[in-house]
Design a protein around this motif. Structure first.
Motif, short mmCIF file in Angstrom:
data_model
loop_
_atom_site.label_atom_id
_atom_site.label_comp_id
_atom_site.label_asym_id
_atom_site.label_seq_id
_atom_site.Cartn_x
_atom_site.Cartn_y
_atom_site.Cartn_z
N GLY A 1 10.90 59.33 51.15
CA GLY A 1 11.34 59.86 52.25
C GLY A 1 10.83 61.19 52.78
O GLY A 1 11.61 61.65 53.77
N LEU B 1 11.55 59.32 45.40
CA LEU B 1 12.30 60.11 46.37
C LEU B 1 11.11 60.53 47.34
O LEU B 1 11.69 60.87 48.53
N CYS C 1 16.19 63.64 50.40
CA CYS C 1 15.15 63.44 49.51
C CYS C 1 14.67 64.66 49.26
O CYS C 1 14.37 64.72 47.83
N ILE D 1 14.74 65.86 45.02
CA ILE D 1 13.38 66.31 44.37
C ILE D 1 13.59 67.63 43.91
O ILE D 1 13.39 68.00 42.68
N GLN E 1 17.31 62.34 56.51
CA GLN E 1 16.54 61.79 55.11
C GLN E 1 15.57 62.80 54.59
O GLN E 1 15.52 62.73 53.42
#
Length: 396
Positions: A178, A175, A7, A11, A3
């Protein structure tokens, strides 16, 4: 871990991808507003400097309070900065939006903050690889966003294109969920104060050498990224060649950053960094001496793309290897500050010397010389963890 990587990669894809195409706005904005290239270049130079100066602060806040809050604030600032960039009608206002606000936004949405989480959540034996994965995602964002931004400018106009990007920047906020860390993750590792960590870093020669090399990285990539589209147009090549070149840089950067991160697990990272900087100088010299054609531009873009952000995973992995991960975001922010001082000079001198001489030639050759310098200063870096309270072990 999965995760965090997904994420973090998304980003960085947005934050780095959006800014990679800023050079596409140089000519439409300066022509419509009646500004010199130096006005535009100086605003982006301030952006890079603000990004660098705010980086250690954003990193320190992320180390202490978690990356989530920093990323959310950064996303909001990113959107506001893009809106201000589109609305600014004076050079001073443009510098405030495109320079200061966007610089602050990028300090909270890019590598220093994201890599701090990765360093704490990924096992040391996979850390360089994980950083390479994230940097490769940012590179893919550059490849993806350049044609998107060029299409937005062509279809909506340069101003509306910035407003659309502002909406896209806000996606970073969800986002960031995460990137939340377990409560104890940020406090794990050696118990050390911020002042002690800074004292330790700035009295360690290898930290200064990494900062010197990263200064050169910033100078080279931001000069090329911002000024190459105008350089190519000045030489009579079509805007499509510049767009294709920036896209190729982003595409090959995916492979270069992943390769550098993976090789960092098996080879001394200082040698990887030295080779990258040396090869950049060779590539620039070959580009300047060869006849300028679309083909030569694309070859140069592909080679430089492979070397573009490939310095990021090994540099940050060395910082974590030497100093540990407790203050990784803050220390990474200080190394990145040096990168951004170089970025400031690269983008500003590009505009300044062009306006003074009518050519980018001097800045190209400065970039060559700096590449040789960076190749040499990375060789003495010692990739060994500091033993606090005892002697530092010799490098293998």
């Amino acid at each position: 871990m999965k995760q965090v990587l997904i994420c973090g990669a998304l980003i960085v894809t947005l934050s780095m991808g959006i800014r990679h195409g800023f050079g596409l706005w140089l000519q439409p904005i300066t022509m419509e507003r009646g500004w010199s290239r130096e006005t535009f270049a100086f605003a982006l130079a301030i952006q890079n400097l603000a990004w660098g100066l705010a980086g250690p602060i954003a990193g320190g806040l992320a180390d202490r309070f978690g990356a989530f809050r920093v990323l959310v604030v950064g996303a909001v600032l990113y959107a506001l900065g893009l809106v201000f960039m589109g609305l600014a009608s004076s050079g001073l206002a443009f510098m405030g939006g495109a320079g200061i606000v966007l610089g602050l936004a990028q300090s909270g949405t890019t590598y220093a903050v994201v890599y701090g989480v990765i360093a704490r959540q990924v096992a040391p034996e996979k850390r360089s690889w994980a950083m390479g994965i994230t940097a490769a995602a940012g590179s893919f964002g550059q490849f993806l966003m350049v044609p998107v931004e060029n299409g937005l400018i062509g279809g909506l106009g340069w101003q509306n294109a910035l407003f659309v990007l502002a909406c896209m920047a806000l996606i970073i906020a969800p986002l960031a969920l995460g990137m939340r860390e377990p409560p104890k993750a940020a406090s794990s590792g050696p118990k050390q104060s911020v002042a002690a960590a800074l004292r330790e870093a700035f009295t360690t020669p290898s930290f200064g050498l990494l900062m010197a090399g990263y200064f050169v990285c910033g100078f080279q990539v931001v000069f090329i990224g911002v000024h190459m589209p105008s350089y190519l147009k000045d030489q009579g090549l079509s805007p499509e060649v510049a767009t294709g070149a920036l896209a190729l840089i982003g595409l090959f950067n995916v492979f270069g950053t992943y390769a550098a991160g993976s090789l960092g697990q098996r080879l001394p990272k200082r040698y990887i960094l030295s080779a990258i900087y040396a090869l950049r100088s060779v590539a620039i010299v070959a580009f300047l001496l060869a006849p300028l054609t679309p083909t030569s531009v694309y070859i140069f873009a592909a080679v430089m793309g492979f070397l573009w952000l490939s310095t990021v995973p090994p540099t940050n992995a060395i910082v974590a290897q030497i100093f540990g991960v407790q203050y990784m975001s803050m220390l990474g922010g200080f190394v990145f500050l040096s990168h951004q001082v170089g970025s400031f000079l690269g983008v500003w001198l590009g505009g300044k010397l062009f306006d003074a001489t009518g050519s980018y030639d001097v800045v190209w050759w400065i970039a060559v010389g700096l590449g040789v310098f960076a190749a040499l200063v990375n060789l003495p870096v010692r990739e060994v963890a500091l033993v606090r309270g005892g002697p530092v072990p010799k490098a293998a």
